[in-house]
Design an enzyme around this catalytic site. Structure first.
Site, PDB file in Angstrom:
ATOM      1  N   GLU A  50      23.903 168.691 -27.642  1.00 41.72           N
ATOM      2  CA  GLU A  50      22.634 168.342 -27.000  1.00 41.72           C
ATOM      3  C   GLU A  50      21.752 169.567 -26.784  1.00 41.72           C
ATOM      4  OE1 GLU A  50      24.157 166.526 -23.445  1.00 41.72           O
ATOM      5  OE2 GLU A  50      23.836 168.317 -22.244  1.00 41.72           O
ATOM      6  N   ASP A  68      27.525 160.022 -16.087  1.00 45.12           N
ATOM      7  CA  ASP A  68      26.835 161.297 -16.286  1.00 45.12           C
ATOM      8  C   ASP A  68      26.343 161.875 -14.955  1.00 45.12           C
ATOM      9  OD1 ASP A  68      25.708 163.411 -17.660  1.00 45.12           O
ATOM     10  OD2 ASP A  68      24.444 162.164 -18.937  1.00 45.12           O
TER      11      ASP A  68
END
Length: 656
Positions: free
Chosen positions: A464, A409
């Site tokens: 998200e 990430d």
């Protein structure tokens, strides 16, 4: 394998001849003759594209500037012209279909100065690529990539709008689409690819790039007239850690240092006359470098579904332990995954120090061992910075423990260093039989064909964002299948069970809601391409909603065949996909309630048991409302579909 046809035509006779700078025009047509590329080479190189009588790209200058002052594409002298035709196909083991057709006509121009250009015409688009045949290393100062349009067309642009650390090339590659005429696009803004251009008369073009490996990604910005042109991040010269990012403090005055024998990424324009064609386009797969992993050694790469912790904030209930980043919680997620035949769990942020994976806050080995007992694999989250500090050592360590892969990430860059790094990471991961899910990154651009252990990639404004608050997500959901998904799989992370209407939705962190109906979420499992696909919500609510869970848990993540049924960019989409003898189909709409028809002609002969989930009668008030029904159908049937505001529909078709 279909017959391979390779036809070389040397158009210009003596091969040693070098032609003067007077401009010459060369043509290459698509195999069906509908698309025509014209290349004009002289004092400069311009390319243009027609689809029938319609101008797609009007003459647009292209070149590459090197640090020694040489400009590839200026004052050209042609050494050789050749054309060839290819009619072939190739296997795609972790894709939306098991084989991809690769049929094109190619024009190759070799220039004096040891460089050249390839132009390819397919039936559904075009591509070009600079290549060099120079000794040693070369420094690319800039590339001029222009896309000029005849009219002031409307474009769908995802702008880089969350600059990090005051560096405009450091961003998350997540944005809703602005729909603007080219003339209305502000100067100096950067849109990341893919970008869609509406040419009118139902014709649309999508600008992409493919086989991006050791070179910065391309952004688009407006120029004079109806122009969009490429902008590329310069090479970083100084970097620093900024929270979870590995950010750039300063950049060089060039965009790449590469081997003099390199080919640059393909610049791609797909062309369609029906929106649904965009939802089943293979251009990026065709143009990517073939797999570097032996096809006989792919058994360790296992696509599948994942019980995910972070989106639902580890928020499980009715248990006798405190839920959080601890062994009992992850054993609970493993039990849920095993009960629903999910292949993996992810241990997301918080299990280790953000920048040193050797500093663990969790007994990962105990969780991995428990997962082995339940036949559930474990994937670990990491920042990019943490991985690149000791990629080889970390991969060796965690592979030995039995970890199946990494979700990496906060890359948030696509300069040359970042792009090269992701290929390097994938190679080392493959060495240790680890899969990679690149989160917080740019569009994949074919890397998953080259390294099939790259099992998913983000570069999408996914679920998200429902935790924090964005408007009009359903419209975005029915835009990305025609734009972003053309670049490759999307780690959108669907599956929210707390579904809300437009008026009822609000941002919530610990128990996040989704915009649109339950069936809108369920349809994503068929519509969105994701070889590694999340179940984003918590096990507690999935067990309460077991009927929905049973359906989504059984949808495969890779398929043998895809049929794009219908759709309109930003309005609605419907897609069918086959896995073995079973078909899956899904449809979604924006905030407009919509009636459509699903034509079942994609089914084979015989009868099928159809298990269907559709928006309930009260879904416009309660977005969790749905109806499940089981009916018998054949390929001759057409199903009328009613979708609520932000609604959806999905079905499974089992041959009887």
């Amino acid at each position: 394998m279909k017959a391979r046809i390779l036809l070389l035509l040397f158009i210009l006779s003596p091969l040693c001849a070098v032609f003067a700078q007077s401009a010459k025009t060369y043509l290459v047509k698509s195999p069906d003759g509908k698309i025509n590329i014209a290349v004009n080479a002289g004092a400069s190189v311009n390319w243009s594209v027609k689809y029938g009588d319609k101008d797609v790209i009007v003459p647009s200058e292209i070149s590459v500037t090197l640090d020694n002052g040489e400009v590839l594409g200026k004052n050209t002298a042609i050494k050789k012209i050749s054309q060839h035709t290819l009619a072939d196909d190739f296997a795609t083991p972790f894709y939306k279909k098991d084989r991809v057709k690769d049929t094109f006509n190619q024009l190759t121009i070799l220039f004096k100065g040891d460089y050249g250009l390839n132009f390819r015409a397919y039936n559904d688009g075009v591509a070009y690529q600079f290549f060099m045949e120079k000794k040693g290393e070369v420094t690319v100062v800039n590339e001029e990539a222009n896309f000029n349009f005849k009219d002031d067309d409307k474009v769908f642009l995802p702008f880089a709008n969350d600059y990090r650390n005051k560096d405009k090339f450091n961003n998350s590659f997540e944005a809703h689409y602005d729909r603007l005429n080219i003339s209305a696009v502000k100067k100096d803004t950067l849109a990341f690819l893919p970008v869609l251009v509406d040419l009118g008369d139902a014709v649309k073009a999508v600008i992409l790039e493919a086989d991006l490996q050791n070179y910065p990604g391309m952004y688009l910005t407006p120029g004079g007239g109806n122009n969009l042109h490429g902008v590329f991040a310069p090479v970083p010269t100084e970097e620093f850690v900024s929270r979870l990012n590995y950010a750039v403090k300063s950049r060089a005055n060039y965009i790449a240092k590469i081997s003099g024998m390199s080919a640059l990424p393909w610049r791609v324009v797909t062309i369609s006359n029906e929106d649904r064609q965009l939802a089943d386009n293979d251009m990026v797969q065709r143009l990517a470098e073939p797999s570097k992993i032996d096809e006989a050694d792919l058994s360790w790469i296992k696509p599948g579904k994942v019980a995910w912790d972070w989106w639902n904030d580890w928020n499980i209930s009715h248990v006798d332990f405190k839920a959080g980043i601890n062994v009992p919680t992850y054993k609970y997620y493993i039990d849920f995954a095993a009960a629903n035949k999910l292949e993996y769990i992810i241990i997301d942020e918080g299990w280790s120090d953000d920048h040193d994976l050797n500093i663990s806050k969790l007994d990962v080995q105990a969780i991995v061992d428990y997962g082995k007992q339940k036949n559930v694999g474990v994937i670990l989250w990491s920042t990019w910075h943490a991985i690149i500090r000791d990629t080889e050592g970390l991969f060796a360590k965690f592979a030995q423990m039995g970890v199946k892969g990494f979700k990496i990430d906060f890359i948030d860059r696509d300069d040359q260093k970042a792009v090269f790094s992701l290929y390097e990471i994938a190679a080392l991961a493959a060495k240790h039989h680890l899969m990679v899910d690149y989160h917080g990154m740019y569009k994949p651009s074919g890397m998953e064909r080259t390294w099939p252990n790259i099992i998913n990639a983000e570069g999408v404004k996914g679920l998200e964002n429902m935790k924090w608050g964005v408007p009009n997500q359903p419209e975005y959901d029915v835009t990305i299948p025609f734009v972003r998904m053309m670049a490759g799989p999307m780690d959108y992370t669907p599956g929210g069970m707390r579904n809300a209407t437009k008026d009822a939705w609000r941002p919530v962190n610990a128990n996040p809601m989704t915009q649109g109906t339950r069936c809108h979420q369920m349809a994503m499992y068929t519509i969105f391409e994701a070889p590694l696909q999340m179940l984003a919500d918590n096990p507690t609510i999935y067990m309460k909603e077991q009927e929905s869970t049973d359906f989504i848990a059984a949808v495969p993540t890779t398929f043998n065949q895809t049929v794009a049924l219908d759709g309109s960019v930003g309005d609605f989409v419907s897609i069918a996909r086959r896995h073995g003898n079973t078909w899956f189909a899904g449809a979604m709409t924006n905030w407009d309630a919509r009636d459509i028809t699903i034509d079942l002609s994609f089914l084979g002969p015989g009868t099928y048991k159809a298990t269907i989930f559709e928006d309930g009668q009260n879904a416009n008030k309660d977005a969790t409302d749905y109806t499940r029904k089981v009916i018998t159908v054949t390929a001759k049937d057409k199903l009328p579909i009613k979708m609520a505001s932000g609604g959806g529909w999905t079905g499974r078709f089992d041959k009887e």
